[in-house]
Scaffold this active site. Structure first.
Site, PDB file in Angstrom:
ATOM      1  N   ILE A   1       5.228   1.114  -3.337  1.00 45.13           N
ATOM      2  CA  ILE A   1       5.351   2.558  -3.074  1.00 45.13           C
ATOM      3  C   ILE A   1       4.773   2.911  -1.707  1.00 45.13           C
ATOM      4  O   ILE A   1       5.367   3.664  -0.935  1.00 45.13           O
ATOM      5  CB  ILE A   1       4.643   3.371  -4.174  1.00 45.13           C
ATOM      6  N   ASP A   2       3.610   2.368  -1.412  1.00 43.56           N
ATOM      7  CA  ASP A   2       2.889   2.732  -0.187  1.00 43.56           C
ATOM      8  C   ASP A   2       2.252   1.473   0.399  1.00 43.56           C
ATOM      9  O   ASP A   2       1.062   1.214   0.200  1.00 43.56           O
ATOM     10  CB  ASP A   2       1.822   3.785  -0.531  1.00 43.56           C
ATOM     11  N   PRO A   3       3.027   0.655   1.110  1.00 40.20           N
ATOM     12  CA  PRO A   3       2.531  -0.653   1.569  1.00 40.20           C
ATOM     13  C   PRO A   3       1.365  -0.563   2.551  1.00 40.20           C
ATOM     14  O   PRO A   3       1.353   0.274   3.449  1.00 40.20           O
ATOM     15  CB  PRO A   3       3.743  -1.288   2.249  1.00 40.20           C
TER      16      PRO A   3
END
Length: 198
Positions: free
Chosen positions: A84-86
């Protein structure tokens, strides 16, 4: 405001609700169906789960299915969070301890794999000498070719009671896979790394 990329992602993934192997694998299938998990990753994960579970069984841990499922759920939370949010690794990465402690995350994973009744740290005099050299301000380089992302965790786990600074302060060299593979990244986030990647 705290960045999502450093938090455990219990808000993003229902895996933490699983209490059995069947439930966990069912949730993975649901995540693929919902487009939140690549199908290729699901296949790799099922193999990973099965091998991990067998190793946990062999370690003598009580209730190995529950232990395996809970640890795999934690890994899933962290992996889904990275999808989702690397997190982007800098060239010199310091282990992330807050707001989520990725070092302890790795310790929990490794601790259920080691049968401490049959394990020991060999050559204590060598580790003592390394600690003395570091305390005197010298650099020490250990060369090893490890095969899995668990190896640094095993190294730290075996050293933490006798040489805690060696367990926590080692800097590992990391290549592409360690910082780009979705299953590997959360483990890497808990280690000090010198990143060598494109």
């Amino acid at each position: 405001l705290v960045s999502r990329q450093l938090l455990p992602c219990h808000a993003f993934c229902s895996c933490c609700l699983a209490c059995s192997e069947a439930e966990f694998k069912g949730i993975l299938a649901q995540l693929v169906k919902a487009g939140k998990l690549p199908g290729k990753l699901q296949a790799s994960w099922i193999d990973f789960y099965d091998v991990y579970k067998q190793t946990v069984v062999n370690s003598g841990v009580a209730d190995p299915e529950l232990v395996t499922t809970k640890i795999q759920c934690t890994i899933a939370d962290c992996v889904i969070n990275q999808l989702i949010d690397p997190y982007t690794f800098p060239s010199a990465h310091k282990r992330l301890l807050e707001p989520y402690n990725y070092y302890n995350f790795g310790r929990r994973y490794v601790s259920s794999l080691i049968n401490l009744n049959n394990s020991f740290l060999g050559h204590a005099e060598r580790w003592n000498k390394i600690a003395e050299q570091l305390a005197a301000g010298h650099n020490v380089v250990l060369l090893a070719n490890h095969q899995t992302e668990a190896d640094p965790g095993v190294f730290a786990h075996m050293l933490e009671s006798s040489h805690p600074n060696l367990a926590t302060d080692v800097i590992y060299v990391a290549g592409d896979r360690v910082v780009t593979d979705a299953l590997c990244k959360p483990f890497s986030m808990g280690r000090n790394l010198f990143c060598v990647h494109r």
